[in-house]
Design a protein around this motif. Sequence first.
Motif, short mmCIF file in Angstrom:
data_model
loop_
_atom_site.label_atom_id
_atom_site.label_comp_id
_atom_site.label_asym_id
_atom_site.label_seq_id
_atom_site.Cartn_x
_atom_site.Cartn_y
_atom_site.Cartn_z
N GLY A 46 0.82 -1.21 0.00
CA GLY A 46 0.00 0.00 0.00
C GLY A 46 0.85 1.26 0.00
N MET A 47 0.34 2.29 -0.62
CA MET A 47 1.08 3.54 -0.76
C MET A 47 1.26 4.23 0.58
SD MET A 47 0.33 6.64 -3.45
CE MET A 47 0.67 5.59 -4.86
N ARG A 48 2.42 4.87 0.76
CA ARG A 48 2.73 5.65 1.95
C ARG A 48 2.81 7.12 1.56
NH1 ARG A 48 8.25 2.71 3.02
NH2 ARG A 48 8.25 3.16 0.79
N VAL A 49 1.96 7.92 2.14
CA VAL A 49 1.86 9.33 1.76
C VAL A 49 2.10 10.20 2.99
CG1 VAL A 49 0.23 11.14 1.09
CG2 VAL A 49 0.39 9.05 -0.25
N GLY A 50 2.88 11.26 2.81
CA GLY A 50 3.02 12.30 3.82
C GLY A 50 2.15 13.48 3.42
N ALA A 51 1.12 13.76 4.19
CA ALA A 51 0.16 14.81 3.84
C ALA A 51 0.43 16.06 4.67
CB ALA A 51 -1.27 14.31 4.07
N LEU A 52 0.74 17.16 4.00
CA LEU A 52 1.00 18.44 4.66
C LEU A 52 -0.27 19.27 4.70
CD1 LEU A 52 4.38 19.29 2.90
CD2 LEU A 52 4.11 18.81 5.34
N ASP A 53 -0.53 19.85 5.84
CA ASP A 53 -1.70 20.73 5.97
C ASP A 53 -1.54 21.51 7.26
OD1 ASP A 53 -4.02 21.98 5.32
OD2 ASP A 53 -5.27 20.19 5.30
N GLU A 54 -2.29 22.59 7.38
CA GLU A 54 -2.24 23.36 8.61
C GLU A 54 -3.63 23.46 9.22
OE1 GLU A 54 -3.30 26.32 5.50
OE2 GLU A 54 -1.66 24.89 5.67
N THR A 55 -3.69 23.63 10.52
CA THR A 55 -4.95 23.82 11.20
C THR A 55 -4.75 24.88 12.27
OG1 THR A 55 -6.79 22.69 12.30
CG2 THR A 55 -4.58 22.07 12.99
N GLY A 56 -5.84 25.46 12.70
CA GLY A 56 -5.73 26.59 13.63
C GLY A 56 -6.62 26.45 14.85
N GLN A 57 -6.46 27.40 15.73
CA GLN A 57 -7.28 27.49 16.93
C GLN A 57 -7.56 28.96 17.19
OE1 GLN A 57 -5.46 25.97 20.51
NE2 GLN A 57 -7.05 26.78 21.84
N GLU A 58 -8.81 29.30 17.38
CA GLU A 58 -9.16 30.68 17.70
C GLU A 58 -8.64 31.04 19.08
OE1 GLU A 58 -12.90 32.57 16.26
OE2 GLU A 58 -13.56 30.48 16.03
N LYS A 59 -8.12 32.24 19.21
CA LYS A 59 -7.61 32.75 20.48
C LYS A 59 -8.07 34.19 20.66
CE LYS A 59 -4.69 29.60 22.29
NZ LYS A 59 -4.70 29.16 23.70
#
Length: 469
Positions: free
Chosen positions: A114-127
């Motif tokens: 099975g394929m191995r993928v590195g997925a880049l993404d960002e997420t945030g938090q309201e402050k």
Amino acid sequence: MLVRTTGSKAAAAARIATGQARKKRAEMMELLKSCFARTGTWLHAGRYVSVLAGELPKRNGWTIAEHAGDRSPDRTQRLLNRAAWDEMAAMSQVRRFAVAGLDEAARRNRREGGMRVGALDETGQEKHGAATAGVKRQYMGCAGRVANGINTVHLSYVREKTGHALIGARQWIPAEHITDPVTSLVTGLPLDLRFRTKGQLAMEICEDAWADGSAFDFICGDEVYGSCTELREFLEDHRQAYVLRVASSFMVTLSPRTRVTCADAVKQLVKSKQRWQVRSAGKGSKGDRWYAWAWIGTASPRHHLLIRRHLRTGELAYHYCYVPEGQLLTMARLIKAAGLRWPAEECFEFGKDYFGLDECQARLYTAILRHTVLVMAALAICAVTAAQLRDRTDTQAPPPVRPDQLPPPAPGLIPLTVREVKRLLAAALGHPEPDGHAEHWLNWRRRHQARARWFHQRARLNREYSLVT
């Protein structure tokens, strides 16, 4: 692990999963032990991870301390703010644990290819306010609008048909925070911290992953990373294949003298319906996700433009792809890699809804990072457990093959999910509270809130008095 039971297979699966989850938690905490200067701090970190995996409706310093059995939030705050432990070394251990666990699950389930993928993404938090490291008014995907908050770049390790987990993180800090000595001091920024774009943070995360022995067939990401020339060149220098989303205005070189936008390339070269192929981007909970796909060669034989078209709306998405020489290059392989980017969003959903990734009330840079690492550890424990038991707990009936097919008499059970493993682990790790514990925390909260209210009222009096005088 063998379990003798006279009950149903579902009950046996629950007992097996509970035992496996407890075993994986013990393995994880043993790996993290070397990252802590004191045994007491390491033990408290273990309780913190257990509470994150618990069934709390909301996780903050107070609730975590209460459910960890403490008499006040002091120890929890010290763990995040002042205790001596290496959070980056701990992240490395979490990464190795998650990658090794998911790879082992693929071998157990006979999906080694099975394929191995590195997925880049960002997420945030309201402050709220301006006293948190990295806080800035910006577009927050979690809120769907411009809001005050912080953003962190993450790397997810996705193992095809097996599972996925968060394995790397770097918080994005605005340049003005780093160059302002007062803000830098108040928010606890490291003295050697330099400004990094999200693409540059992604490069650092990838370097750390490779240093730990992680290997990826493809690195995938959205337009934030596809538009970063430095990141693309960095991946190519390391002979790392990638499939990165790009905007319609992204320029591609079709020949030495022809350079056009992605949108114009599609208009000029993908006019015929025969150029489009309807293929699945992978299976979701509701079945295959079908799209129409086309690809266009460029002046470089190792670079291609992959276009995805929504079958109902006709919306187009563009992916700039690179595959180094000597590696297999097919349209089907690129489509599979593009479809494996979505589990990163699921990692964020799990991390936020189940483990409190976006419920960190810390203000200092190191404290936010430490909370993130401990959330990653809790998620990795449950993700690896669910992946390794995936085939053993899957009793679903075969999927339908005709639109008019009658439902099966017994639908069976889906494999144990990360959410269900977390519930089983929370029940197994639950401990009885000492006498008077609930009453003590009831009075502690009321006393703390009364003290805070008094100081707020005095501050308002001072402001009003200054206005009058």
